[in-house]
Design an enzyme around this catalytic site. Structure first.
Site, PDB file in Angstrom:
ATOM      1  N   ASP A   1       0.832  -1.205   0.000  1.00  0.00           N
ATOM      2  CA  ASP A   1       0.000   0.000   0.000  1.00  0.00           C
ATOM      3  C   ASP A   1       0.868   1.258   0.000  1.00  0.00           C
ATOM      4  O   ASP A   1       2.056   1.197   0.299  1.00  0.00           O
ATOM      5  CB  ASP A   1      -0.942   0.003   1.214  1.00  0.00           C
ATOM      6  CG  ASP A   1      -0.231  -0.359   2.520  1.00  0.00           C
ATOM      7  OD1 ASP A   1       1.014  -0.253   2.581  1.00  0.00           O
ATOM      8  OD2 ASP A   1      -0.918  -0.750   3.465  1.00  0.00           O
TER       9      ASP A   1
ATOM     10  N   ASN B   1      -6.715  -0.859  13.959  1.00  0.00           N
ATOM     11  CA  ASN B   1      -8.165  -0.943  13.747  1.00  0.00           C
ATOM     12  C   ASN B   1      -8.555  -2.213  13.000  1.00  0.00           C
ATOM     13  O   ASN B   1      -9.656  -2.324  12.485  1.00  0.00           O
ATOM     14  CB  ASN B   1      -8.666   0.289  12.979  1.00  0.00           C
ATOM     15  CG  ASN B   1      -8.095   0.382  11.578  1.00  0.00           C
ATOM     16  OD1 ASN B   1      -7.199  -0.378  11.209  1.00  0.00           O
ATOM     17  ND2 ASN B   1      -8.599   1.313  10.785  1.00  0.00           N
TER      18      ASN B   1
ATOM     19  N   HIS C   1      -7.082  -3.345  10.259  1.00  0.00           N
ATOM     20  CA  HIS C   1      -6.808  -3.358   8.813  1.00  0.00           C
ATOM     21  C   HIS C   1      -5.665  -4.314   8.497  1.00  0.00           C
ATOM     22  O   HIS C   1      -4.828  -4.635   9.348  1.00  0.00           O
ATOM     23  CB  HIS C   1      -6.570  -1.947   8.255  1.00  0.00           C
ATOM     24  CG  HIS C   1      -5.332  -1.245   8.675  1.00  0.00           C
ATOM     25  ND1 HIS C   1      -5.261   0.116   8.896  1.00  0.00           N
ATOM     26  CD2 HIS C   1      -4.066  -1.695   8.912  1.00  0.00           C
ATOM     27  CE1 HIS C   1      -4.039   0.462   9.228  1.00  0.00           C
ATOM     28  NE2 HIS C   1      -3.288  -0.614   9.253  1.00  0.00           N
TER      29      HIS C   1
ATOM     30  N   GLU D   1      -9.287  -1.208   5.103  1.00  0.00           N
ATOM     31  CA  GLU D   1      -9.859  -0.660   6.325  1.00  0.00           C
ATOM     32  C   GLU D   1     -11.159  -1.390   6.693  1.00  0.00           C
ATOM     33  O   GLU D   1     -11.713  -2.124   5.864  1.00  0.00           O
ATOM     34  CB  GLU D   1     -10.156   0.833   6.095  1.00  0.00           C
ATOM     35  CG  GLU D   1      -8.905   1.679   5.840  1.00  0.00           C
ATOM     36  CD  GLU D   1      -8.176   2.072   7.124  1.00  0.00           C
ATOM     37  OE1 GLU D   1      -7.896   1.188   7.961  1.00  0.00           O
ATOM     38  OE2 GLU D   1      -7.883   3.264   7.279  1.00  0.00           O
TER      39      GLU D   1
HETATM   40  P1  PGA Z   1       2.463  -1.172  12.914  1.00  0.00           P
HETATM   41  O1  PGA Z   1       1.376  -1.071  11.757  1.00  0.00           O
HETATM   42  O2  PGA Z   1       3.342  -2.315  12.579  1.00  0.00           O
HETATM   43  O3  PGA Z   1       3.195   0.138  12.867  1.00  0.00           O
HETATM   44  O4  PGA Z   1       1.712  -1.381  14.184  1.00  0.00           O
HETATM   45  C1  PGA Z   1       0.730  -2.236  11.376  1.00  0.00           C
HETATM   46  C2  PGA Z   1      -0.301  -1.911  10.318  1.00  0.00           C
HETATM   47  O5  PGA Z   1      -0.912  -0.842  10.353  1.00  0.00           O
HETATM   48  O6  PGA Z   1      -0.510  -2.753   9.438  1.00  0.00           O
END
Ligand code: PGA
Length: 250
Positions: free
Chosen positions: A74, A143, A145, A150
């Site tokens: 992404d 969250n 995702h 999302e």
């Molecule tokens: P993080 O992000 O490793 O910084 O917790 C994970 C994500 O958003 O996929």
């Protein structure tokens, strides 16, 4: 640690370092078996230890990643790899360059194409022509995702432009440099794209992810927690969690 053969594989390890080592093992094994494999890797803080481990193996001469194809999951819409806020650019600096991965074999999502909707179809067609993902390493968003799919993302979703939730924008703002506001859209591979990978490894560390990991693995699969869809490929899904992240799993 506990595994249930009727479902995905869950490996609980003592700490983040052990999680990183196992995830690095998955990439190393894939690259050894299929030197030109298509491998997707995540951004964020979770994979940093895995990247460091892999770079160290390359530097020692124990691992050759020069021929793998790396797929970026992404990026922010309109933000190119040369922008300091680009996820692909970050990946380049944090991992791809130090690991000696050929820049011509790095496949960024088309975040700056004037017609991103058409460009993501080409991105997906190119991946399919390569035979699809051999391995997808993914992280778990606060969250729920996975990539930037999302909450609300369908199990069959394909690469596309998405609107970021306030929670994801807050997460991104911790890293954002320079002009604001942060783009509120991103380009992401779809859940369906990830589910087609021949091996899927979800890496999760830290107490802060414990409740979301419980929901991901124990609640009914739902678009409310897009990462839960990964269980629909249970036979190809491995979850590697440190003890803190696994602390709410029964
Ligand atoms: P993080 O992000 O490793 O910084 O917790 C994970 C994500 O958003 O996929």
């Amino acid at each position: 640690m506990p595994t249930d053969p009727s479902t995905f594989t869950l490996t609980i390890v003592p700490d983040e370092q052990a999680m990183s080592r196992l995830a690095a093992d998955a990439i190393a094994a894939t690259a050894f078996q299929i030197p030109e494999a298509a491998i997707a890797v995540p951004t964020g803080s979770t994979p940093l230890g895995m990247f460091a481990d892999l770079v160290e193996r390359v530097r020692r001469g124990d691992l050759d990643l020069s021929r793998v194809h790396i797929y970026c999951l992404d990026d922010y819409l309109g933000v190119g790899p040369d922008d300091p806020n680009s996820l692909t650019g970050w990946l380049q600096r944090a991992f791809l360059d130090p690991a000696g991965i050929d820049p011509n074999r790095v496949h960024a999502v088309p975040a700056t194409d004037p017609d991103p909707a058409a460009a993501v179809l080409r991105y997906e067609a190119e991946l399919a022509a390569r035979g699809g993902l051999e391995l997808a390493i993914v992280g778990l968003g606060p969250n729920g995702h996975v990539a930037y799919n999302e909450p609300g993302s369908a199990v069959g979703s394909r690469p596309r432009v998405v609107r970021l939730t306030p929670q994801s924008l807050a997460q991104a703002s911790a890293y954002w440099e320079g002009a604001v506001p942060i783009p509120d859209h991103a380009v992401t591979v779809g859940v369906g794209t990830l589910l087609e990978a021949r091996r899927i490894v979800l890496i999760v560390s830290g107490e802060g992810k414990a409740e979301m990991l419980r929901r991901t693995l124990h609640d009914p699969m739902s678009a409310d927690v897009p990462a839960s869809w990964l269980r629909s490929a249970a036979d190809r899904l491995e979850v590697i969690a440190d003890e803190s992240a696994a602390s709410r799993l029964a």
